[in-house]
Design an enzyme around this catalytic site. Structure first.
Site, PDB file in Angstrom:
ATOM      1  N   ARG A 247      36.559  -8.155  -4.177  1.00 11.57           N
ATOM      2  CA  ARG A 247      37.783  -8.639  -4.828  1.00 11.57           C
ATOM      3  C   ARG A 247      37.596  -8.904  -6.321  1.00 11.57           C
ATOM      4  O   ARG A 247      38.562  -9.096  -7.042  1.00 11.57           O
ATOM      5  CB  ARG A 247      38.259  -9.928  -4.142  1.00 11.57           C
TER       6      ARG A 247
ATOM      7  N   ARG B 136      45.140 -46.313  -8.687  1.00  7.07           N
ATOM      8  CA  ARG B 136      45.734 -44.975  -8.628  1.00  7.07           C
ATOM      9  C   ARG B 136      46.461 -44.752  -7.309  1.00  7.07           C
ATOM     10  O   ARG B 136      46.000 -45.160  -6.244  1.00  7.07           O
ATOM     11  CB  ARG B 136      44.659 -43.902  -8.801  1.00  7.07           C
TER      12      ARG B 136
ATOM     13  N   PRO C  95      33.627 -19.742  -1.469  1.00 11.05           N
ATOM     14  CA  PRO C  95      32.431 -20.476  -1.050  1.00 11.05           C
ATOM     15  C   PRO C  95      32.377 -21.863  -1.670  1.00 11.05           C
ATOM     16  O   PRO C  95      32.696 -22.043  -2.846  1.00 11.05           O
ATOM     17  CB  PRO C  95      31.290 -19.594  -1.559  1.00 11.05           C
ATOM     18  N   GLU C  96      31.994 -22.841  -0.874  1.00  8.14           N
ATOM     19  CA  GLU C  96      31.879 -24.202  -1.371  1.00  8.14           C
ATOM     20  C   GLU C  96      30.413 -24.520  -1.650  1.00  8.14           C
ATOM     21  O   GLU C  96      29.534 -23.656  -1.521  1.00  8.14           O
ATOM     22  CB  GLU C  96      32.492 -25.169  -0.363  1.00  8.14           C
TER      23      GLU C  96
ATOM     24  N   HIS D 172      31.440  -1.538  -4.777  1.00 10.09           N
ATOM     25  CA  HIS D 172      31.540  -2.997  -4.881  1.00 10.09           C
ATOM     26  C   HIS D 172      30.230  -3.632  -5.328  1.00 10.09           C
ATOM     27  O   HIS D 172      30.157  -4.851  -5.468  1.00 10.09           O
ATOM     28  CB  HIS D 172      31.980  -3.605  -3.545  1.00 10.09           C
TER      29      HIS D 172
END
Length: 295
Positions: A125, A168, A2-3, A103
């Site tokens: 997980r 950079r 998830p972001e 879970h």
């Protein structure tokens, strides 16, 4: 994983159920997730009132009335669900989510004005984790020490990015994924922001800065695109790829508006472009872009 928009969506979904509630008991059904759970986590939360929920980058922060903060990370498959004692899990499910009790690893037993509820952390997980620290020590928490500004905060500006990019040779995509540059920005939204600003993910970041260190117009466009794509994703409830779900059980819908992410081989949606979305691999991660209009 998830972001930022997904984590913000989770925070907003949990706030009505958790803020102001007392944690009557924190039930730990195992001793570890990705990392061992703090041995005093249940003790430090029991009987404490939840003052507020906030977010830092991809981390959920649960502030308690004793000055402690629970730090939660969803990992790859972690999710929270809210259950009232006299009802099933609320929400219309578009995809079945994990309900297997094996879970359900952490359960917040809550009470507010006589009403009881549970907030359950489920993680098949087990890549997520939880820590607890004093709120006054948050800045010293290892993951927060060198985080860059939030993409939705006032600190993010073209001038700031110019100061990080000047001189950079790093590719633009990898620079934007660096959490020390921008906190919480992930693969999906970098691809989408680069498409919106018509910039190539392989372009060297220094080319967006003048010789005097000022941001070029392209960098202003990129900054605006980052802000816009994150705001749009939060409004849509996140992307909900694979395991991500909102706390009411529904999925976000921003994935239906992806312009390049996971659209390899499709026509570019930039008006008049005529290019095809390609997939390349940068630092082991998939990048989707249009070679024709992203320069």
């Amino acid at each position: 994983m998830p972001e930022l928009p997904e984590v913000e969506t989770v925070r907003r979904g949990l706030s009505p159920a958790m803020e102001g509630a007392v944690v009557t008991r924190l039930e730990l059904r195992r001793q570890d997730l990705r990392f061992p759970l703090p041995v005093d986590l249940a003790l430090r939360t029991a009987g404490r009132r939840i003052v507020s929920l906030s977010r830092r980058a991809k981390y959920l922060l649960i502030d308690l009335d004793n000055g402690d903060t629970v730090i939660a990370h969803l990992g790859m498959s972690g999710s929270f669900r809210v259950e009232a004692a006299d009802s099933t899990t609320p929400g219309v499910f578009h995809h079945e989510r994990s309900k297997d009790e094996k879970h359900d690893h952490v359960v917040f037993h809550l009470e507010r004005q006589g009403a009881v509820s549970r907030v359950i952390y489920n993680d098949p997980r087990r890549f997520g984790f939880m820590h607890i620290v004093a709120r006054t020590e948050l800045d010293a928490y290892p993951a927060f020490q060198e985080l860059g500004p939030e993409p939705v905060g006032n600190r993010l500006s073209a001038d700031y990015l110019a100061s990080r990019f000047a001189g950079r040779a790093q590719p633009l995509k990898s620079a934007l994924l660096d959490q020390k540059v921008i906190a919480g920005l992930g693969n999906i939204y970098v691809c989408e922001a680069l498409w919106r600003s018509h910039l190539s993910p392989t372009r060297k970041v220094a080319t967006l800065v003048t010789k005097t260190g000022k941001p070029k117009q392209e960098l202003h466009l990129l900054t605006d695109a980052v802000r816009a794509v994150i705001a749009d994703a939060i409004e849509a409830g996140g992307s909900s790829l694979r395991d991500h779900i909102r706390t009411d059980g529904t999925l976000g819908y921003f994935q239906h508006t992806f312009k390049v992410y996971d659209r390899e081989g499709e026509a570019c949606q930039t008006e008049g472009c005529g290019g095809i979305v390609e997939r390349i691999v940068q630092s082991g991660r998939s990048t989707f872009y249009c070679r024709r209009c992203q320069k």
